[in-house]
Design a protein around this motif. Structure first.
Motif, PDB file in Angstrom:
ATOM      1  N   LEU A  14      -2.510  69.233  29.578  1.00  0.00           N
ATOM      2  CA  LEU A  14      -0.895  69.258  29.151  1.00  0.00           C
ATOM      3  C   LEU A  14       0.035  69.076  30.152  1.00  0.00           C
ATOM      4  CD1 LEU A  14      -0.614  71.960  26.165  1.00  0.00           C
ATOM      5  CD2 LEU A  14      -0.256  69.448  25.911  1.00  0.00           C
ATOM      6  N   ASP A  15      -1.060  69.471  31.581  1.00  0.00           N
ATOM      7  CA  ASP A  15      -1.097  68.911  33.073  1.00  0.00           C
ATOM      8  C   ASP A  15       0.455  70.125  33.507  1.00  0.00           C
ATOM      9  OD1 ASP A  15      -2.108  66.750  33.391  1.00  0.00           O
ATOM     10  OD2 ASP A  15      -0.255  65.562  32.647  1.00  0.00           O
ATOM     11  N   ARG A  16      -0.534  71.085  33.034  1.00  0.00           N
ATOM     12  CA  ARG A  16       0.906  72.334  33.203  1.00  0.00           C
ATOM     13  C   ARG A  16      -0.186  73.510  34.509  1.00  0.00           C
ATOM     14  NH1 ARG A  16       2.425  75.227  27.624  1.00  0.00           N
ATOM     15  NH2 ARG A  16       3.049  77.130  29.398  1.00  0.00           N
ATOM     16  N   PHE A  17      -0.367  72.435  35.560  1.00  0.00           N
ATOM     17  CA  PHE A  17      -1.343  72.890  36.438  1.00  0.00           C
ATOM     18  C   PHE A  17      -0.894  74.150  36.946  1.00  0.00           C
ATOM     19  CE2 PHE A  17      -1.057  68.941  36.415  1.00  0.00           C
ATOM     20  CZ  PHE A  17      -2.136  68.180  36.425  1.00  0.00           C
ATOM     21  N   GLU A  18       0.426  75.164  37.609  1.00  0.00           N
ATOM     22  CA  GLU A  18       0.779  76.195  37.931  1.00  0.00           C
ATOM     23  C   GLU A  18       0.413  77.060  37.256  1.00  0.00           C
ATOM     24  OE1 GLU A  18       1.842  76.960  41.264  1.00  0.00           O
ATOM     25  OE2 GLU A  18       2.170  74.713  42.187  1.00  0.00           O
ATOM     26  N   ASP A  19       0.666  76.769  35.610  1.00  0.00           N
ATOM     27  CA  ASP A  19       0.770  78.231  34.987  1.00  0.00           C
ATOM     28  C   ASP A  19      -1.385  78.570  34.577  1.00  0.00           C
ATOM     29  OD1 ASP A  19       2.929  78.392  33.832  1.00  0.00           O
ATOM     30  OD2 ASP A  19       3.225  76.535  32.375  1.00  0.00           O
ATOM     31  N   ALA A  20      -1.523  77.717  35.211  1.00  0.00           N
ATOM     32  CA  ALA A  20      -2.821  77.649  35.154  1.00  0.00           C
ATOM     33  C   ALA A  20      -4.320  78.111  36.054  1.00  0.00           C
ATOM     34  CB  ALA A  20      -3.770  76.195  35.208  1.00  0.00           C
ATOM     35  N   LEU A  21      -3.368  77.927  37.213  1.00  0.00           N
ATOM     36  CA  LEU A  21      -3.515  78.894  38.417  1.00  0.00           C
ATOM     37  C   LEU A  21      -3.024  80.622  38.048  1.00  0.00           C
ATOM     38  CD1 LEU A  21      -2.372  76.803  41.063  1.00  0.00           C
ATOM     39  CD2 LEU A  21      -5.217  77.100  40.658  1.00  0.00           C
ATOM     40  N   ARG A  22      -2.118  80.535  37.397  1.00  0.00           N
ATOM     41  CA  ARG A  22      -1.431  81.480  37.143  1.00  0.00           C
ATOM     42  C   ARG A  22      -2.307  82.148  35.936  1.00  0.00           C
ATOM     43  NH1 ARG A  22       3.547  80.136  38.041  1.00  0.00           N
ATOM     44  NH2 ARG A  22       3.829  79.359  35.564  1.00  0.00           N
ATOM     45  N   ALA A  23      -2.680  81.444  34.754  1.00  0.00           N
ATOM     46  CA  ALA A  23      -3.830  82.238  34.331  1.00  0.00           C
ATOM     47  C   ALA A  23      -5.401  82.927  34.539  1.00  0.00           C
ATOM     48  CB  ALA A  23      -3.873  81.726  32.812  1.00  0.00           C
ATOM     49  N   LEU A  24      -5.396  82.049  35.821  1.00  0.00           N
ATOM     50  CA  LEU A  24      -6.974  82.459  36.316  1.00  0.00           C
ATOM     51  C   LEU A  24      -6.677  83.695  37.226  1.00  0.00           C
ATOM     52  CD1 LEU A  24      -7.909  78.671  36.951  1.00  0.00           C
ATOM     53  CD2 LEU A  24      -9.361  80.283  36.083  1.00  0.00           C
TER      54      LEU A  24
END
Length: 666
Positions: A49-59
């Protein structure tokens, strides 16, 4: 239903909608926040979904266990978020999987480490994979790296410049090949490739109509740029009418499109209006950080607009700050371009002699500024003062040549700088200086090649040296030319100009071993002579005759002087003088001694003395008035004859009265 059942169901289901995957993963995480499978699925859905900042926070929240498991996803998220250093740290020196190798290559590409990216793609292409579509992706990305290497002026790193047949089968590879042609200045070829890329994109069956329009937009913007450089304004208007700036969704492409429109509006005579339009276009945010060559051009455009608006002091301060941050001398095109703009600001946009007068004191303050030096050289050339331009370059080169620093030596023998001095020598007909300069530069780079790969050799410089030595024709020069062309042939066996030089030098060599080293494989690269002469009409050429080539005045004067030196001196023929020109007492056996100052005017000769002035009545002192009354010349005679009357009490009492004229009344 327990969290374990939800996690098991999530593994068995196949959902195409990434929003649904994200929703299902969040449902599992509400039951169990530490479920590793649900966390992994959530990160993957966020990336889709191109939500890269959200993916980094989840990681980051999930901990090290998920980061180790989702190493590929973590590196990709960092790459897309622009955190390239962190992405390199996660990938490590040994990526291991092919997916991480792809991310590593993309990270190198975004960090402008194009040689490293090319090496990774070469390694991937050497190991054939069965993954669907990977071969096509490798070809597209490799051609993009080649184009960037050409833009960054590192042509030697590009092993192949001409497009292969498979590159013209997809619009992506065709577009990348066109970008490489633009970087190398092959604008006509780039125009053809861009048209083909647009046609291939329109004919693609794998893209929707909206996706086609999104892919055609950058191609059209690049096409307008090429047509502008080629001067085809009619075709530009046709493309611009079909292209609406409001349809461009990408802010960076829209920014470039508007900048090009401002540059092409030559009818805007008001520079302040141009500056306002330029500032309005800068308000568009650029989604991704531009590459260095793009940033350099954007900075230059801003400074040029300021110069047109007479903001000389502001441009001088801003460019000086950027120049002083870099060590001088440098051959960086971005820094030297800023030096040229700084020189224009220092000279208040003056050209010719006025500009030179303003810039020479600046050169004394910055003697190692290459851009400033070349600006003054160009001003000298524009005023036809080649001698001053050469006298400015020679001490600059000599100072760096005597230095033991490797970086200064590289600047001294940069092919571009050597080419400028060689061109100036050629315009003055100084062939020996041309040969010396080229030989000196070639010797330096050949010494460098012993410690570095052959790809570091400047091809254009070595070719020019080989041709110059071949024209000279001596045995030692021919041997050196054979060595040079041999090294270049090892670097690029497919270049026909190098093969022609190698064959010509070997054929003119005196030693038989050098003449016999040309194999049939080398000769097969040359075009056969019958093919070259197939369209030549010998009878028509003989009928038309051989035209004389037009030579410049400098070359004609040089050739005339050379012929005069070669021709034997003719015996002196004495001319017979006419009898009317011969004096009566002239003796041919004893000719009179000629005056060495006879060509000077009489008043400028050493033995000339002015004649003394003499007054009337003889005596130069007569008429002098020191201590007496000055007597005018016209009254001298009358004054000597006048006498006062005897016995008169006053002056003029006994003088005769003047007769009364007729009609005079008292």
């Amino acid at each position: 239903m327990t969290a374990t059942d939800l996690s098991s169901l999530l593994r068995r289901t196949s959902i195409d909608d990434h929003e649904q995957v994200l929703s299902a993963a969040n449902s599992v995480l509400k039951k169990s926040s530490t479920d590793i499978d649900a966390l992994h699925a959530k990160v993957v859905a966020l990336l889709h979904l191109d939500r890269f900042e959200d993916a980094l926070r989840a990681l980051e929240i999930s901990g090290q266990e998920l980061q180790d498991r989702a190493r590929l996803e973590h590196a990709y998220a960092l790459y897309k978020a622009g955190k390239l250093t962190d992405a390199h740290r996660v990938i490590g020196e040994d990526p291991g999987t092919r997916g991480l190798q792809h991310v590593q290559a993309q990270t190198f590409y975004r960090a402008e480490e194009f040689e490293s990216a090319k090496q990774v793609y070469t390694d991937l292409a050497s190991n054939v994979s069965t993954t669907a579509g990977e071969e096509n992706d490798l070809r597209i990305n490799s051609r993009a790296v080649d184009a960037q290497l050409a833009w960054s002026q590192r042509h030697v790193s590009v092993a192949r410049k001409k497009s292969w047949k498979e590159d013209l089968e997809a619009f992506e590879t065709t577009y990348n090949a066109a970008c490489g042609c633009i970087a190398r200045g092959e604008l006509s070829q780039a125009e053809i490739l861009l048209k083909r890329a647009k046609d291939l994109c329109n004919a693609s069956e794998d893209l929707l109509e909206e996706e086609k329009q999104a892919e055609i937009l950058p191609i059209a913007v690049q096409q307008i740029y090429v047509l502008y450089l080629l001067g085809k304004t009619d075709e530009i208007e046709h493309i611009q009418t079909a292209l609406n700036s409001s349809d461009i969704a990408d802010p960076s492409i829209q920014h470039i499109f508007q900048l090009n429109n401002i540059v092409m509006q030559a009818n805007v005579a008001n520079p302040y209006l141009t500056q306002r339009l330029f500032q309005e276009s800068e308000q568009h945010l650029i989604s991704e950080k531009p590459f260095e060559f793009q940033s350099s051009l954007l900075r230059e455009n801003a400074h040029v607009v300021d110069l047109l608006s007479l903001k000389h002091d502001g441009v001088s301060r801003s460019t000086s700050k950027a120049i002083t941050t870099q060590a001088a001398p440098t051959v960086s095109s971005s820094i030297n371009s800023l030096s040229v703009l700084n020189a224009a600001a220092q000279a208040k946009s003056e050209i010719g002699r006025a500009g030179i007068k303003r810039l020479l004191p600046v050169l004394q303050e910055r003697p190692n500024d290459v851009g400033l030096l070349l600006t003054i050289v160009q001003l000298y050339v524009s005023t036809n003062n080649l001698e001053s331009a050469i006298s400015l370059l020679e001490p600059f080169f000599k100072r760096f040549e005597e230095s033991e620093t490797a970086s200064l030596q590289d600047v001294r023998f940069t092919p571009g700088l050597v080419g400028i001095l060689v061109t100036l020598y050629s315009l003055q007909g100084r062939k020996s200086h041309v040969r010396t300069e080229l030989t000196k530069a070639t010797s330096y780079w050949r010494r460098r090649s012993k410690h570095e790969p052959l790809s570091s050799l400047p091809k254009s410089l070595l070719c020019a040296t080989g041709v110059t030595l071949l024209e000279n024709g001596t045995g030692e020069d021919l041997s050196t030319a054979i060595e040079i062309f041999g090294e270049l042939h090892t670097q690029d066996p497919s270049d026909r100009s190098i093969v022609a030089g190698l064959v010509a030098a070997s054929a003119a060599a005196q030693e038989e071993s050098q003449r016999n080293q040309i194999s049939d494989d080398i000769l097969s690269n040359l075009t056969p002579i019958p093919q070259l002469t197939a369209t030549v009409d010998v009878d028509a050429l003989e009928f038309k005759g051989i035209p004389r080539p037009e030579t410049s005045s400098v070359t004609a004067n040089a050739s005339t002087l050379k012929k005069r030196k070669i021709e034997e001196p003719r015996p002196h023929e004495e001319k017979k003088l006419r009898k009317s020109k011969v004096p009566k007492d002239y003796d041919p056996a004893h000719p009179p001694k000629l005056d060495p100052e006879r060509w000077l005017p009489m008043k400028e000769r050493s033995y000339w003395k002015p004649k003394k002035k003499r007054g009337k009545g003889g005596g130069a002192a007569q008429g002098a008035t020191q201590g007496g009354l000055a007597v005018e010349e016209k009254d001298k005679g009358r004054t000597q004859d006048a006498k006062p009357a005897v016995g008169s009490g006053g002056g003029g009492g006994g003088a005769k009265k003047k007769k009364k004229g007729k009609g005079t009344k008292w």
